[in-house]
Design an enzyme around this catalytic site. Sequence first.
Site, PDB file in Angstrom:
ATOM      1  N   GLU A 137      33.261   1.139  -5.269  1.00  0.00           N
ATOM      2  CA  GLU A 137      32.721   1.249  -3.912  1.00  0.00           C
ATOM      3  C   GLU A 137      31.785   2.454  -3.891  1.00  0.00           C
ATOM      4  O   GLU A 137      32.115   3.516  -4.434  1.00  0.00           O
ATOM      5  CB  GLU A 137      33.853   1.437  -2.901  1.00  0.00           C
ATOM      6  CG  GLU A 137      33.383   1.734  -1.490  1.00  0.00           C
ATOM      7  CD  GLU A 137      34.551   1.978  -0.525  1.00  0.00           C
ATOM      8  OE1 GLU A 137      35.629   1.395  -0.740  1.00  0.00           O
ATOM      9  OE2 GLU A 137      34.380   2.772   0.423  1.00  0.00           O
ATOM     10  N   GLU A 180      27.681   7.833   5.471  1.00  0.00           N
ATOM     11  CA  GLU A 180      28.979   7.771   6.149  1.00  0.00           C
ATOM     12  C   GLU A 180      29.255   9.101   6.848  1.00  0.00           C
ATOM     13  O   GLU A 180      28.952  10.173   6.327  1.00  0.00           O
ATOM     14  CB  GLU A 180      30.086   7.470   5.142  1.00  0.00           C
ATOM     15  CG  GLU A 180      31.443   7.240   5.764  1.00  0.00           C
ATOM     16  CD  GLU A 180      32.487   6.815   4.742  1.00  0.00           C
ATOM     17  OE1 GLU A 180      33.463   6.152   5.143  1.00  0.00           O
ATOM     18  OE2 GLU A 180      32.331   7.154   3.551  1.00  0.00           O
TER      19      GLU A 180
END
Length: 397
Positions: A181, A186
């Site tokens: 991932e 973010e």
Amino acid sequence: MLSALPLTLLSLLASGSLRPSSSSPLWGSFSAQTGLLLLLQHAGWSRAVTFDKRANQLQTNSNGTSFIWAIQDIYQGKTFFDTFNFFTGDDPTHGMVNYTDQNTAVRNNLSFVTDDGRVIMKGDDTTWLQPGVYRNSVRISSQKQYNTGLFILDLNRAPWGCGVWPAWWTLGGGQWPYTGEIDILEGVHDNAHNQVTWHTGPNCTLNPNTSFTGTLVGTLDCDGTANGNSGCGVTEWSRASYGPIFDAQGGGAFAMKWDDEGIAVWSFYRAAIPQDVLNGQPDPSSWGEPVAMLDPSGCDPITNFVNHSIVFDLTFCGDWAGNSYATSGCPGTCSDRLIDPGNFVNASWDINSLKVYKKQTLAGLVSGGARRHTDALTLCQVLWLSVLLPILSLLVV
């Protein structure tokens, strides 16, 4: 492909416009050769100019081979959602969110494209909720999967606000975290700094001695099965990389380069986006140090990251935003914050485009390749001569 000038020359030769009224074998031979030389000179010049433009984009691998980043996919405008799937399952990060299907998202204006082509994805900012009820939002995943590439997102806004947790990331196919991932963009609440994070299986470590401008967060071990699934992360130094300051700057661009030389991330606020990115001819080697870098010396970027889909999501509270809420400076509790829709007026993605480039190796090109290619035009001209000379000889007799 013949351009207008060569075609014009052929037409003139065929009509006899380049010959005197009293034809002669000598003039016919001269006319054919002259016309052909003009044709080849123009073709060679055009190809040389075209190649010179491409040569300006040439980059070099560590093994000395030359390559360019060639466009592979463009996600933008009215067709943006055509190749994404809407996720409707429970939030794996335990957020207080209902991820809706596409029809529900469209009907409630949670996902749409504006008349000027901006892609909007947002959390519900109109509905008052009862305590403990989850808020509607959107998570989408690309139907196409990638193994390496250069991913460039141009956006005007990324979601932010107390209790808000958005991410732009890529997720491997198969069992998490063994296919990897990559969290590219973010953040939570109204933080000012973006965080880049990698999650993998065992045997992947972030090398702190690699050149990057960000600050290490937590452990160097990227193993998602250890350390509370935290992975290995880097926080950007720029206060314009997330949240209200990023939005106030008119947004910007994020780039993630993933190849056998590692996984690197850059971010640029609007006024600082490189011209090569704006021109669609990206050259990461000219962007300076990345904000975060996962070097192959500590983690194989090919075997640890496999079959990745592109993901956008927007959740609320959950493992990060919920657990950090008490120390965030936000009022009340995260679950209480969820009740009032007015708290989520800034919880929206506003995207201009997402472009994916692939590394296109140019076989046979090394240092000085532009000159070598130009020299090779002589051979090309000879081939043109062998084809066109018989035709032109017939035209001028």
